[in-house]
Scaffold this motif. Sequence first.
Motif, PDB file in Angstrom:
ATOM      1  N   VAL A  39     -11.321   3.885   3.179  1.00 11.96           N
ATOM      2  CA  VAL A  39     -10.075   3.946   2.204  1.00 11.96           C
ATOM      3  C   VAL A  39      -9.340   2.665   2.627  1.00 11.96           C
ATOM      4  O   VAL A  39      -8.680   2.238   1.855  1.00 11.96           O
ATOM      5  CB  VAL A  39      -9.453   5.274   2.799  1.00 11.96           C
ATOM      6  CG1 VAL A  39      -7.822   5.384   2.490  1.00 11.96           C
ATOM      7  CG2 VAL A  39     -10.069   6.475   2.426  1.00 11.96           C
ATOM      8  N   VAL A  40      -9.350   2.275   3.713  1.00  7.59           N
ATOM      9  CA  VAL A  40      -8.627   1.084   4.396  1.00  7.59           C
ATOM     10  C   VAL A  40      -9.229  -0.100   3.432  1.00  7.59           C
ATOM     11  O   VAL A  40      -8.379  -0.870   3.100  1.00  7.59           O
ATOM     12  CB  VAL A  40      -8.682   0.890   5.622  1.00  7.59           C
ATOM     13  CG1 VAL A  40      -8.249  -0.253   6.261  1.00  7.59           C
ATOM     14  CG2 VAL A  40      -7.792   2.122   6.596  1.00  7.59           C
ATOM     15  N   GLU A  49      -0.729  -2.050   1.382  1.00  4.19           N
ATOM     16  CA  GLU A  49      -0.656  -2.013   2.808  1.00  4.19           C
ATOM     17  C   GLU A  49      -1.236  -0.832   3.441  1.00  4.19           C
ATOM     18  O   GLU A  49      -0.782   0.227   2.895  1.00  4.19           O
ATOM     19  CB  GLU A  49       0.455  -2.553   3.116  1.00  4.19           C
ATOM     20  CG  GLU A  49       1.073  -3.966   3.011  1.00  4.19           C
ATOM     21  CD  GLU A  49       2.193  -4.317   3.437  1.00  4.19           C
ATOM     22  OE1 GLU A  49       2.684  -3.823   4.356  1.00  4.19           O
ATOM     23  OE2 GLU A  49       2.942  -5.385   2.512  1.00  4.19           O
ATOM     24  N   THR A  50      -1.656  -0.842   4.600  1.00  2.62           N
ATOM     25  CA  THR A  50      -2.127   0.468   5.269  1.00  2.62           C
ATOM     26  C   THR A  50      -1.912   0.264   6.764  1.00  2.62           C
ATOM     27  O   THR A  50      -1.594  -0.581   7.172  1.00  2.62           O
ATOM     28  CB  THR A  50      -3.732   0.778   5.008  1.00  2.62           C
ATOM     29  OG1 THR A  50      -4.653  -0.313   5.860  1.00  2.62           O
ATOM     30  CG2 THR A  50      -4.111   0.715   3.603  1.00  2.62           C
ATOM     31  N   GLN A  52      -2.678   2.796  10.417  1.00  3.68           N
ATOM     32  CA  GLN A  52      -3.920   3.710  10.987  1.00  3.68           C
ATOM     33  C   GLN A  52      -3.804   5.034  10.250  1.00  3.68           C
ATOM     34  O   GLN A  52      -4.802   5.588  10.111  1.00  3.68           O
ATOM     35  CB  GLN A  52      -3.622   3.818  12.501  1.00  3.68           C
ATOM     36  CG  GLN A  52      -4.472   4.772  13.243  1.00  3.68           C
ATOM     37  CD  GLN A  52      -4.331   4.548  14.748  1.00  3.68           C
ATOM     38  OE1 GLN A  52      -3.174   4.308  15.144  1.00  3.68           O
ATOM     39  NE2 GLN A  52      -5.510   5.292  15.517  1.00  3.68           N
ATOM     40  N   LYS A  53      -2.718   5.695  10.056  1.00  2.93           N
ATOM     41  CA  LYS A  53      -2.736   6.717   9.458  1.00  2.93           C
ATOM     42  C   LYS A  53      -1.820   6.969   8.097  1.00  2.93           C
ATOM     43  O   LYS A  53      -1.449   8.145   7.687  1.00  2.93           O
ATOM     44  CB  LYS A  53      -2.044   7.643  10.279  1.00  2.93           C
ATOM     45  CG  LYS A  53      -2.839   7.939  11.713  1.00  2.93           C
ATOM     46  CD  LYS A  53      -2.103   8.632  12.528  1.00  2.93           C
ATOM     47  CE  LYS A  53      -2.727   8.747  13.822  1.00  2.93           C
ATOM     48  NZ  LYS A  53      -3.611   9.685  14.037  1.00  2.93           N
ATOM     49  N   ARG A  54      -1.518   5.749   7.257  1.00  5.96           N
ATOM     50  CA  ARG A  54      -0.712   5.653   6.240  1.00  5.96           C
ATOM     51  C   ARG A  54      -1.029   4.627   5.147  1.00  5.96           C
ATOM     52  O   ARG A  54      -1.673   3.815   5.484  1.00  5.96           O
ATOM     53  CB  ARG A  54       0.783   5.223   6.699  1.00  5.96           C
ATOM     54  CG  ARG A  54       0.889   3.998   7.288  1.00  5.96           C
ATOM     55  CD  ARG A  54       2.494   3.693   7.884  1.00  5.96           C
ATOM     56  NE  ARG A  54       2.524   2.451   8.608  1.00  5.96           N
ATOM     57  CZ  ARG A  54       2.091   1.309   8.377  1.00  5.96           C
ATOM     58  NH1 ARG A  54       1.977   1.126   7.095  1.00  5.96           N
ATOM     59  NH2 ARG A  54       2.374   0.292   8.993  1.00  5.96           N
ATOM     60  N   LEU A  55      -0.708   4.947   3.940  1.00  2.00           N
ATOM     61  CA  LEU A  55      -0.834   4.080   2.793  1.00  2.00           C
ATOM     62  C   LEU A  55       0.582   3.759   2.345  1.00  2.00           C
ATOM     63  O   LEU A  55       1.375   4.855   2.161  1.00  2.00           O
ATOM     64  CB  LEU A  55      -1.484   4.742   1.612  1.00  2.00           C
ATOM     65  CG  LEU A  55      -1.562   4.090   0.182  1.00  2.00           C
ATOM     66  CD1 LEU A  55      -2.465   2.916   0.541  1.00  2.00           C
ATOM     67  CD2 LEU A  55      -2.339   5.058  -0.762  1.00  2.00           C
ATOM     68  N   ASN A  56       0.921   2.644   2.319  1.00  2.00           N
ATOM     69  CA  ASN A  56       2.093   2.162   1.666  1.00  2.00           C
ATOM     70  C   ASN A  56       2.136   1.493   0.226  1.00  2.00           C
ATOM     71  O   ASN A  56       1.246   0.715  -0.093  1.00  2.00           O
ATOM     72  CB  ASN A  56       2.682   0.958   2.538  1.00  2.00           C
ATOM     73  CG  ASN A  56       3.068   1.129   3.777  1.00  2.00           C
ATOM     74  OD1 ASN A  56       3.248   2.259   4.375  1.00  2.00           O
ATOM     75  ND2 ASN A  56       3.492   0.289   4.590  1.00  2.00           N
ATOM     76  N   ILE A  57       2.867   2.168  -0.580  1.00  2.00           N
ATOM     77  CA  ILE A  57       2.809   2.062  -2.047  1.00  2.00           C
ATOM     78  C   ILE A  57       4.039   1.137  -2.052  1.00  2.00           C
ATOM     79  O   ILE A  57       5.243   1.850  -2.274  1.00  2.00           O
ATOM     80  CB  ILE A  57       2.695   3.129  -2.993  1.00  2.00           C
ATOM     81  CG1 ILE A  57       1.444   3.969  -2.501  1.00  2.00           C
ATOM     82  CG2 ILE A  57       2.646   2.991  -4.389  1.00  2.00           C
ATOM     83  CD1 ILE A  57       1.394   5.388  -3.015  1.00  2.00           C
ATOM     84  N   ILE A  71      -7.856  10.034   0.162  1.00  2.00           N
ATOM     85  CA  ILE A  71      -7.118  10.207   1.306  1.00  2.00           C
ATOM     86  C   ILE A  71      -6.907  11.895   1.258  1.00  2.00           C
ATOM     87  O   ILE A  71      -7.158  12.359   2.275  1.00  2.00           O
ATOM     88  CB  ILE A  71      -5.669   9.716   1.130  1.00  2.00           C
ATOM     89  CG1 ILE A  71      -5.849   8.091   1.334  1.00  2.00           C
ATOM     90  CG2 ILE A  71      -4.908  10.277   2.386  1.00  2.00           C
ATOM     91  CD1 ILE A  71      -4.809   7.080   1.326  1.00  2.00           C
ATOM     92  N   LEU A  72      -6.410  12.620   0.243  1.00  2.00           N
ATOM     93  CA  LEU A  72      -6.437  14.099   0.212  1.00  2.00           C
ATOM     94  C   LEU A  72      -7.747  14.724   0.499  1.00  2.00           C
ATOM     95  O   LEU A  72      -7.635  15.699   1.119  1.00  2.00           O
ATOM     96  CB  LEU A  72      -5.929  14.404  -1.154  1.00  2.00           C
ATOM     97  CG  LEU A  72      -4.266  14.028  -1.384  1.00  2.00           C
ATOM     98  CD1 LEU A  72      -3.860  14.501  -3.021  1.00  2.00           C
ATOM     99  CD2 LEU A  72      -3.502  14.471  -0.253  1.00  2.00           C
ATOM    100  N   GLN A  73      -8.718  14.157   0.035  1.00  2.00           N
ATOM    101  CA  GLN A  73     -10.006  14.835   0.333  1.00  2.00           C
ATOM    102  C   GLN A  73     -10.536  14.634   1.715  1.00  2.00           C
ATOM    103  O   GLN A  73     -11.320  15.679   2.412  1.00  2.00           O
ATOM    104  CB  GLN A  73     -11.016  14.102  -0.540  1.00  2.00           C
ATOM    105  CG  GLN A  73     -11.055  14.520  -2.044  1.00  2.00           C
ATOM    106  CD  GLN A  73     -12.030  13.500  -2.706  1.00  2.00           C
ATOM    107  OE1 GLN A  73     -12.431  12.456  -2.537  1.00  2.00           O
ATOM    108  NE2 GLN A  73     -12.358  14.101  -4.048  1.00  2.00           N
TER     109      GLN A  73
END
Length: 77
Positions: A39-40, A49-50, A52-57, A71-73
């Motif tokens: 995913v990263v 941008e990511t 450790q535990k997040r995705l920035n949109i 990510i939801l999966q």
Amino acid sequence: EEKILYNMPFFIFNNKRIGIAAYKAHVSLQISDDLSSEVVKLARKLGFETGQKRLNIGLDQQVPEELVLKILQMIEA
């Protein structure tokens, strides 16, 4: 289940947290587990941008539906 944690809205699913937070320049999708390396890599390849535990949109970016689905999966597993 919906909850407010750390002054942010979260959803609890399979004893894991998913949160959404809005900032000045981006929106973050946060989960309680670490993002997988797959995913990263995909997020960075697509220009996101990511952490450790997040995705920035970014507010100027389209929501990466396929990436959000991955990510939801991770939460379902």
